[in-house]
Scaffold this motif. Structure first.
Motif, PDB file in Angstrom:
ATOM      1  N   ALA A  79       0.831  -0.989   0.167  1.00 13.35           N
ATOM      2  CA  ALA A  79       0.046  -0.003   0.177  1.00 13.35           C
ATOM      3  C   ALA A  79       0.907   1.170   0.224  1.00 13.35           C
ATOM      4  O   ALA A  79       0.391   2.121   0.965  1.00 13.35           O
ATOM      5  CB  ALA A  79      -0.879   0.027   1.124  1.00 13.35           C
ATOM      6  N   GLU A  80       1.923   1.250  -0.916  1.00 17.34           N
ATOM      7  CA  GLU A  80       2.619   2.639  -1.066  1.00 17.34           C
ATOM      8  C   GLU A  80       1.846   3.679  -1.576  1.00 17.34           C
ATOM      9  O   GLU A  80       2.013   4.816  -1.160  1.00 17.34           O
ATOM     10  CB  GLU A  80       3.809   2.375  -1.873  1.00 17.34           C
ATOM     11  CG  GLU A  80       4.970   3.357  -1.674  1.00 17.34           C
ATOM     12  CD  GLU A  80       4.850   4.581  -2.676  1.00 17.34           C
ATOM     13  OE1 GLU A  80       5.532   5.663  -2.505  1.00 17.34           O
ATOM     14  OE2 GLU A  80       4.100   4.413  -3.701  1.00 17.34           O
ATOM     15  N   GLU A  81       0.975   3.239  -2.325  1.00 17.10           N
ATOM     16  CA  GLU A  81       0.194   4.322  -3.133  1.00 17.10           C
ATOM     17  C   GLU A  81      -1.170   4.514  -2.127  1.00 17.10           C
ATOM     18  O   GLU A  81      -2.114   5.112  -2.918  1.00 17.10           O
ATOM     19  CB  GLU A  81      -0.244   3.913  -4.587  1.00 17.10           C
ATOM     20  CG  GLU A  81       1.044   3.940  -5.339  1.00 17.10           C
ATOM     21  CD  GLU A  81       1.694   5.133  -5.980  1.00 17.10           C
ATOM     22  OE1 GLU A  81       1.341   6.239  -5.314  1.00 17.10           O
ATOM     23  OE2 GLU A  81       2.630   5.099  -6.732  1.00 17.10           O
ATOM     24  N   LEU A 102      -6.509   4.651  10.399  1.00 15.68           N
ATOM     25  CA  LEU A 102      -7.002   3.341  10.048  1.00 15.68           C
ATOM     26  C   LEU A 102      -8.564   3.497  10.397  1.00 15.68           C
ATOM     27  O   LEU A 102      -9.481   2.622   9.721  1.00 15.68           O
ATOM     28  CB  LEU A 102      -6.487   2.319  11.114  1.00 15.68           C
ATOM     29  CG  LEU A 102      -5.038   2.095  11.207  1.00 15.68           C
ATOM     30  CD1 LEU A 102      -4.682   1.032  12.342  1.00 15.68           C
ATOM     31  CD2 LEU A 102      -4.699   1.543   9.701  1.00 15.68           C
ATOM     32  N   THR A 103      -8.960   4.586  11.258  1.00 17.19           N
ATOM     33  CA  THR A 103     -10.589   4.463  11.484  1.00 17.19           C
ATOM     34  C   THR A 103     -10.960   5.538  10.771  1.00 17.19           C
ATOM     35  O   THR A 103     -12.123   6.354  10.679  1.00 17.19           O
ATOM     36  CB  THR A 103     -10.669   5.149  12.971  1.00 17.19           C
ATOM     37  OG1 THR A 103      -9.901   6.186  13.235  1.00 17.19           O
ATOM     38  CG2 THR A 103     -10.302   3.877  13.782  1.00 17.19           C
ATOM     39  N   LYS A 104     -10.062   6.218   9.576  1.00 16.17           N
ATOM     40  CA  LYS A 104     -10.615   7.226   8.723  1.00 16.17           C
ATOM     41  C   LYS A 104     -11.320   6.665   7.350  1.00 16.17           C
ATOM     42  O   LYS A 104     -10.652   5.919   6.928  1.00 16.17           O
ATOM     43  CB  LYS A 104      -9.634   8.387   8.454  1.00 16.17           C
ATOM     44  CG  LYS A 104      -9.401   9.287   9.721  1.00 16.17           C
ATOM     45  CD  LYS A 104      -8.438  10.237   9.613  1.00 16.17           C
ATOM     46  CE  LYS A 104      -8.348  11.296  10.755  1.00 16.17           C
ATOM     47  NZ  LYS A 104      -7.121  12.047  10.830  1.00 16.17           N
ATOM     48  N   PRO A 105     -12.309   7.612   6.550  1.00 14.04           N
ATOM     49  CA  PRO A 105     -12.684   6.873   5.262  1.00 14.04           C
ATOM     50  C   PRO A 105     -11.359   7.104   4.380  1.00 14.04           C
ATOM     51  O   PRO A 105     -10.816   8.314   4.444  1.00 14.04           O
ATOM     52  CB  PRO A 105     -13.624   7.969   5.078  1.00 14.04           C
ATOM     53  CG  PRO A 105     -13.750   9.460   5.941  1.00 14.04           C
ATOM     54  CD  PRO A 105     -12.711   8.836   6.923  1.00 14.04           C
ATOM     55  N   GLY A 109     -14.648   6.364   0.673  1.00 13.71           N
ATOM     56  CA  GLY A 109     -15.781   6.721   1.730  1.00 13.71           C
ATOM     57  C   GLY A 109     -15.587   5.558   2.594  1.00 13.71           C
ATOM     58  O   GLY A 109     -15.948   5.353   3.627  1.00 13.71           O
ATOM     59  N   THR A 110     -15.056   4.369   2.250  1.00 11.30           N
ATOM     60  CA  THR A 110     -15.095   3.326   3.084  1.00 11.30           C
ATOM     61  C   THR A 110     -13.931   3.397   4.215  1.00 11.30           C
ATOM     62  O   THR A 110     -12.837   4.007   3.604  1.00 11.30           O
ATOM     63  CB  THR A 110     -14.503   1.836   2.033  1.00 11.30           C
ATOM     64  OG1 THR A 110     -15.635   1.858   1.013  1.00 11.30           O
ATOM     65  CG2 THR A 110     -14.679   0.607   2.986  1.00 11.30           C
ATOM     66  N   HIS A 115     -10.960  -1.413   4.376  1.00 12.73           N
ATOM     67  CA  HIS A 115     -10.321  -2.011   3.160  1.00 12.73           C
ATOM     68  C   HIS A 115      -9.184  -2.847   3.506  1.00 12.73           C
ATOM     69  O   HIS A 115      -8.790  -3.822   2.672  1.00 12.73           O
ATOM     70  CB  HIS A 115      -9.572  -0.593   2.423  1.00 12.73           C
ATOM     71  CG  HIS A 115     -10.444  -0.097   1.561  1.00 12.73           C
ATOM     72  ND1 HIS A 115     -10.768  -0.418   0.306  1.00 12.73           N
ATOM     73  CD2 HIS A 115     -10.981   1.392   1.486  1.00 12.73           C
ATOM     74  CE1 HIS A 115     -11.329   0.477  -0.346  1.00 12.73           C
ATOM     75  NE2 HIS A 115     -11.268   1.461   0.416  1.00 12.73           N
ATOM     76  N   LEU A 116      -8.468  -2.777   4.739  1.00  8.64           N
ATOM     77  CA  LEU A 116      -7.468  -3.308   5.160  1.00  8.64           C
ATOM     78  C   LEU A 116      -8.070  -4.842   5.272  1.00  8.64           C
ATOM     79  O   LEU A 116      -7.317  -5.955   4.905  1.00  8.64           O
ATOM     80  CB  LEU A 116      -6.913  -3.134   6.408  1.00  8.64           C
ATOM     81  CG  LEU A 116      -5.927  -1.845   6.164  1.00  8.64           C
ATOM     82  CD1 LEU A 116      -5.505  -1.144   7.663  1.00  8.64           C
ATOM     83  CD2 LEU A 116      -4.625  -2.088   5.291  1.00  8.64           C
ATOM     84  N   ARG A 117      -9.134  -5.058   6.005  1.00 14.97           N
ATOM     85  CA  ARG A 117      -9.748  -6.302   6.307  1.00 14.97           C
ATOM     86  C   ARG A 117     -10.355  -7.092   4.884  1.00 14.97           C
ATOM     87  O   ARG A 117      -9.679  -8.164   4.870  1.00 14.97           O
ATOM     88  CB  ARG A 117     -11.022  -6.204   6.852  1.00 14.97           C
ATOM     89  CG  ARG A 117     -10.718  -5.959   8.592  1.00 14.97           C
ATOM     90  CD  ARG A 117     -12.044  -5.973   9.435  1.00 14.97           C
ATOM     91  NE  ARG A 117     -11.723  -5.584  10.747  1.00 14.97           N
ATOM     92  CZ  ARG A 117     -11.963  -4.383  10.954  1.00 14.97           C
ATOM     93  NH1 ARG A 117     -12.598  -3.751  10.118  1.00 14.97           N
ATOM     94  NH2 ARG A 117     -11.768  -3.915  12.060  1.00 14.97           N
TER      95      ARG A 117
END
Ligand SMILES: [Zn+2]
Length: 360
Positions: A79-81, A102-105, A109-110, A115-117
């Motif tokens: 996830a560099e980009e 981590l808790t931001k959209p 918007g997700t 996204h990580l999950r």
């Protein structure tokens, strides 16, 4: 890498790490790599070339049975980009990732955590990917230049002296909104006109200090053709290798905004990451021995190596980008330059293995 009998693991942040043991397992690894994720509608080279080149180096060593003193690691950063400041994998490894993101959209918007999950990672354990300062002997990254300097000079290689620091500011100018038809030209307080000399000052100050400076956005209120601008808010960004010069520029820009009746405030600051002088020596002397023409240059873009600078000495190699194009399907580096870059990387690693060991 597994076919060569090398160990490959994925850490909690999704970084894949391939290890090739050294003769002295107590030494910290010499790491090299980059990222394989990229932007939508991208090319084939940004990031991926650095991972492939590092794999080629590890393969050369493993296939010929050469064991260095230090272990070798090839790292493919995750996830560099990514949005939210990018470089999630390398920042997690370097311990500089703010868990608040981590808790931001994200861009769609997700939540970043969702996204990580979705990518098979557990956001609750992501920060465990952190490695201590000194746990790596050094980090080396080969990357496409993403600019046109090397091509213009006809050079196959750039050695990165440092990755520029980045500062963001806000400048605001308050005028008086009024009717654009009935208010005479004399006596107007046009906020955008107040901002105009400041925009010129950003350009001129950057040129004078040999850095880059950009007014990227202007928000004019009320923002309608029939009203004289009542306020103008500008975003300003400066990038340079030298903190003292960035400080001096900051002072000049602040004065300039005030001279025009505006306000100037700092938003964020990312310090420059200077390349390690021993690594620079190893890279330049390798080029000289191999007869590879090169140029020392700054990197104007951020890279995983900038994050890794928190925990390890780092340096980077650039190979030319045709037409200076990147983040586009037209991105291209000729195969000869790719091979030259990888050869210099491998030979520099051999040299660095000796230098760092002698320093003990
Ligand atoms: Zn990249």
């Amino acid at each position: 890498m597994r076919e060569l009998g090398l160990d490959v693991r994925t850490d909690q942040a999704g970084n894949s790490i391939c290890s090739y043991p050294g003769q002295m397992p107590e030494l910290p690894p010499i790491a090299m790599g980059s990222h394989t994720d990229t932007v939508p509608d991208a090319g084939h080279y940004d990031g991926a070339l650095g991972v492939v080149a590092a794999m080629a180096c590890a393969r050369s060593l493993a296939a010929t049975g050469i064991r260095l003193r230090h272990p070798i690691e090839v790292i493919n950063f995750a996830a560099e980009e990514a949005t939210m400041g990018g470089s999630i994998g390398s920042r997690a490894m370097a311990g500089s990732l703010d868990p608040k993101i981590l808790t931001k959209p994200a861009w769609d918007g997700t939540l970043v955590s969702d996204h990580l999950r979705g990518g098979g990672l557990d956001p609750d354990t992501l920060l465990l990917a952190r490695r201590e300062k000194g746990s790596l002997a050094c980090f080396l990254e080969l990357h496409v230049e993403q600019g046109g300097t090397l091509e213009a000079l006809g050079l196959p290689l750039g050695i990165v002296e440092g990755i520029v620091g980045l500062r963001r500011y806000k400048a605001t100018f308050e005028g008086l909104a009024n009717h654009a038809g009935t208010t005479p030209m004399a006596g107007r307080q046009d906020a955008l006109l107040m901002a105009a000399p400041f925009i010129m000052a950003v350009h001129d100050t950057a040129v004078a200090h040999r850095i880059v400076g950009t007014v990227g956005t202007i928000r004019v209120l009320p923002g309608t053709p029939s009203v004289i601008p009542g306020s103008a808010e500008l975003s300003v960004e400066t990038r340079g290798l030298n903190e003292a010069i960035l400080d001096e520029t900051e002072g000049r820009l602040s004065d300039s905004a005030k001279e025009s009746g505006g306000q100037f405030s700092a938003i964020s600051k990312k310090p420059p990451a200077q390349s390690d002088p021993r690594l620079l020596d190893a890279l330049t002397s390798t080029c000289e021995e191999l007869g590879v023409a090169y140029r020392l240059m700054p990197s104007g873009a951020g890279h995983d190596a900038q994050c890794m600078a928190h925990i390890a000495p780092q340096a980077m190699l650039f190979v030319p980008s045709r037409g200076g194009i990147s983040h586009s399907p037209d991105e291209y580096t000729d195969p000869e330059s790719c091979v030259t870059g990888a050869r210099v990387l491998l030979n520099a690693v051999l040299k660095i293995d000796t230098i760092l060991h002698m320093e003990g």
